[in-house]
Each structure stands twice: as C-alpha cells, then as structure tokens.
Design a protein around this motif. Structure first.
Motif, short mmCIF file in Angstrom:
data_model
loop_
_atom_site.label_atom_id
_atom_site.label_comp_id
_atom_site.label_asym_id
_atom_site.label_seq_id
_atom_site.Cartn_x
_atom_site.Cartn_y
_atom_site.Cartn_z
N ALA A 245 -13.06 -0.89 3.34
CA ALA A 245 -11.78 -0.66 4.03
C ALA A 245 -10.73 -0.14 3.07
N TYR A 246 -10.74 -0.62 1.82
CA TYR A 246 -9.80 -0.10 0.81
C TYR A 246 -10.08 1.37 0.56
N GLU A 247 -11.36 1.72 0.45
CA GLU A 247 -11.73 3.10 0.10
C GLU A 247 -11.48 4.08 1.24
N ASN A 248 -11.55 3.62 2.48
CA ASN A 248 -11.29 4.56 3.58
C ASN A 248 -9.85 4.49 4.09
N GLY A 249 -9.06 3.61 3.47
CA GLY A 249 -7.63 3.57 3.78
C GLY A 249 -7.25 2.76 4.99
N SER A 250 -8.19 2.02 5.56
CA SER A 250 -7.87 1.22 6.75
C SER A 250 -7.29 -0.15 6.38
N ALA A 251 -7.30 -0.48 5.08
CA ALA A 251 -6.70 -1.73 4.60
C ALA A 251 -6.18 -1.51 3.19
N GLU A 252 -5.23 -2.33 2.77
CA GLU A 252 -4.67 -2.25 1.42
C GLU A 252 -4.74 -3.63 0.76
N PRO A 253 -4.95 -3.67 -0.55
CA PRO A 253 -5.07 -4.95 -1.24
C PRO A 253 -3.71 -5.63 -1.40
N ASN A 254 -3.72 -6.97 -1.51
CA ASN A 254 -2.49 -7.66 -1.87
C ASN A 254 -2.27 -7.52 -3.37
N PHE A 255 -1.16 -8.06 -3.84
CA PHE A 255 -0.80 -7.84 -5.25
C PHE A 255 -1.83 -8.42 -6.22
N LYS A 256 -2.32 -9.63 -5.94
CA LYS A 256 -3.29 -10.26 -6.85
C LYS A 256 -4.57 -9.45 -6.93
N THR A 257 -5.02 -8.93 -5.79
CA THR A 257 -6.24 -8.12 -5.78
C THR A 257 -6.01 -6.80 -6.51
N LEU A 258 -4.83 -6.22 -6.33
CA LEU A 258 -4.49 -4.99 -7.03
C LEU A 258 -4.50 -5.20 -8.54
N MET A 259 -3.97 -6.33 -8.99
CA MET A 259 -4.00 -6.66 -10.41
C MET A 259 -5.44 -6.81 -10.90
N ARG A 260 -6.29 -7.43 -10.09
CA ARG A 260 -7.68 -7.64 -10.47
C ARG A 260 -8.41 -6.29 -10.61
N ILE A 261 -8.14 -5.38 -9.70
CA ILE A 261 -8.74 -4.04 -9.76
C ILE A 261 -8.23 -3.29 -10.99
N SER A 262 -6.92 -3.40 -11.24
CA SER A 262 -6.31 -2.76 -12.40
C SER A 262 -6.94 -3.27 -13.69
N ASP A 263 -7.11 -4.57 -13.81
CA ASP A 263 -7.71 -5.16 -15.01
C ASP A 263 -9.17 -4.75 -15.17
N PHE A 264 -9.90 -4.70 -14.06
CA PHE A 264 -11.33 -4.38 -14.13
C PHE A 264 -11.54 -2.96 -14.65
N PHE A 265 -10.76 -2.01 -14.13
CA PHE A 265 -10.93 -0.61 -14.53
C PHE A 265 -10.07 -0.23 -15.74
N LYS A 266 -9.22 -1.16 -16.21
CA LYS A 266 -8.35 -0.92 -17.36
C LYS A 266 -7.40 0.25 -17.10
N VAL A 267 -6.87 0.28 -15.89
CA VAL A 267 -5.94 1.33 -15.47
C VAL A 267 -4.63 0.68 -15.05
N ASN A 268 -3.50 1.20 -15.56
CA ASN A 268 -2.23 0.60 -15.15
C ASN A 268 -1.97 0.88 -13.66
N ILE A 269 -1.24 -0.01 -13.03
CA ILE A 269 -1.07 0.03 -11.58
C ILE A 269 -0.36 1.31 -11.13
N ASP A 270 0.60 1.77 -11.91
CA ASP A 270 1.32 2.98 -11.53
C ASP A 270 0.36 4.17 -11.42
N ARG A 271 -0.53 4.31 -12.38
CA ARG A 271 -1.52 5.40 -12.33
C ARG A 271 -2.46 5.21 -11.14
N LEU A 272 -2.86 3.97 -10.92
CA LEU A 272 -3.79 3.67 -9.84
C LEU A 272 -3.22 4.07 -8.48
N LEU A 273 -1.91 3.94 -8.32
CA LEU A 273 -1.28 4.23 -7.03
C LEU A 273 -0.75 5.66 -6.91
#
Length: 266
Positions: A35-63
């Motif tokens: 759902a995140y990948e097809n845009g039908s849902a968006e992560p909450n802040f904690k999940t976004l931080m977890r994704i950012s940490d996993f890929f080592k990408v800052n949130i601003d770039r990710l968004l």
C-alpha cells in the motif's frame, strides 16, 4: 508532491529485496508495504523513521527528491552511510516541548533516562515525559537541554554534573577542540572536545581534557545530535590543584601523545 512511494520502491529494488523480505525487516505486513508503494496508504512518523534508518536516507530526501534518477553509484554511496546533512538544510528532527505561551522549554534528561535517550531522542512522547527546568540566564532564542555526565574524562567538570547544551543544527560550524555534547548510536551521551575530520575522513575525533583518556573516532553517520556546551551544574567544587606525582604523570601522558603525533607525520 511526495516521492515517497517511488523512492521506497527504488530503494527496495536497489537492495534486491522482495516486498515480503523488506516488510519483515521493517516489521510490517506485506500488504501494508504494498500500500505504501502504490500510494494508497502513508506511513506514520515512527514507521517513516524506521524506513529512513533502514535505508540510511534522510527523511527530506525520502519525501522530496526523485531518487529513481540517481545513479547506482549515488545509491550505493547512500547505502554506505554517506547521506549526511551537515548544514541541516534538509529535515533534521528535534522533538521538543513548549509551555502554554508556545515558548520552548528546557528538558532535563535524568540519569535513569540517559540509556533510553538514543532510542527516544526524536520521539515527541518520550521528550514530553522528561522533567523541565527554568533557567532564565540562558538565551531565550536558543534551544537548550540538560544532560547528566558521568566519569572524570572532562575536568574541571566533576563526575555527576549536569551539562547544559545549546542545540546545534548546522554541523559544519563546529569549533575544533571546543566542548560539545555528542549523542551517538553506540556511546549514547558524551561530553567531548571535537576535531572535525568529516570532509576528509567522514569522522569526528573526540578528545577528553583528561590526558589519561585516549581520543577516538566516531563516523558522522552514527551521530544523532550535537549540542554546544554552555554551562554545567554541580554540587562539587572543581579541584584545579595537582600534586607533584599527578603533574609528573600528566606530563608523561602528554609526551606520549606528542610521540604519537610525530610518528603519524613520518
């Protein structure tokens, strides 16, 4: 327009991960990740931080940046931990508290919360539970926080002191060999003098004022926060006097450090 769904898919494919494998890594269901990948849902802040940490990408770039246009080499550099925003131009998260007039407050990290700070430093709920202090002598236009410090590595600041830090958003403006409160993933909260070697080697060199403690390096990607040392609070009066034996020992340690520096120059 957010590039999150596109970037998530790009990063997953770059790491050669299936949706099932990535969802396991992020503690998500496969359907949620899809759902995140097809845009039908968006992560909450904690999940976004977890994704950012996993890929080592800052949130601003990710968004905000279309990462599908990056080369494999650029993506590899990010994967290796070189997506570091020294100047704070992108999104750097600082959870904070405010009073009823919307003025930022000064939080105290008590000793019992020190170990949990590296996990909770960006969590508004964790920060909101910290006790607050009123210190009117501080610059009211700056963000401050109080941290406990243990050990004898930074005289004249005694063991058990509370150190007051001013939040540093721009890490490119570090004054070498000035004291900073550095929060890292591995060491937690430390007070050290800093030698900035980020541009050359990607590291900060941390020094103690007590010559018995050797300096060590911290990779910039492992640094969570930096606070400029402003004041300290202690019930003990610092002892500046050294007897002859202590003086002799410190001279020997300084001579050792000089020899090491000379060896490096050879």
């Amino acid at each position: 327009m957010s590039y999150f769904k596109l970037n998530l898919k790009t990063l997953r494919k770059h790491k050669s991960l299936s949706q099932s494998a990535l969802s396991d890594e992020l503690s998500l269901t496969r359907s949620t990740l899809s759902a995140y990948e097809n845009g039908s849902a968006e992560p909450n802040f904690k999940t976004l931080m977890r994704i950012s940490d996993f890929f080592k990408v800052n949130i601003d770039r990710l968004l905000r940046q279309d990462m599908s246009k990056l080369t494999d080499l650029e993506l590899k550099k990010i994967e290796e931990g070189y997506d570091v925003d020294l100047r704070g131009k992108h999104l750097r998260i600082l959870a904070t508290t405010v009073d009823h007039d919307n003025n930022e407050q000064i939080e105290l990290v008590p000793t019992e919360a020190k170990a949990g700070y590296t996990a909770g430093y960006s969590d508004p709920e964790f920060i909101s539970e910290l006790p607050r202090l009123s210190l009117p002598f501080l610059d009211q236009n700056r963000k401050h926080r109080v941290f406990p410090i243990s050990g004898d590595s930074m005289p004249p600041i005694p063991h058990g002191s509370l150190v007051i830090g001013e939040y540093l958003d721009d890490w490119s403006q570090l004054n070498e060999r000035q004291p900073y409160i550095v929060v890292t993933r591995e060491d937690g909260i430390v007070l050290k003098n800093i030698v900035d070697r980020v541009t050359k080697d990607g590291v900060l060199e941390l020094h103690s004022t007590n010559p018995e403690y050797e300096s060590y390096e911290v990779h910039i990607k492992d640094v969570l926060e930096i606070w400029r040392f402003v004041h300290f609070i202690s019930k003990d009066i610092p002892d500046h006097n050294l007897n002859n034996a202590e003086l002799s020992k410190q001279v020997s340690l300084l001579q050792r450090d000089v020899r090491k520096l000379m060896d490096k120059e050879k």
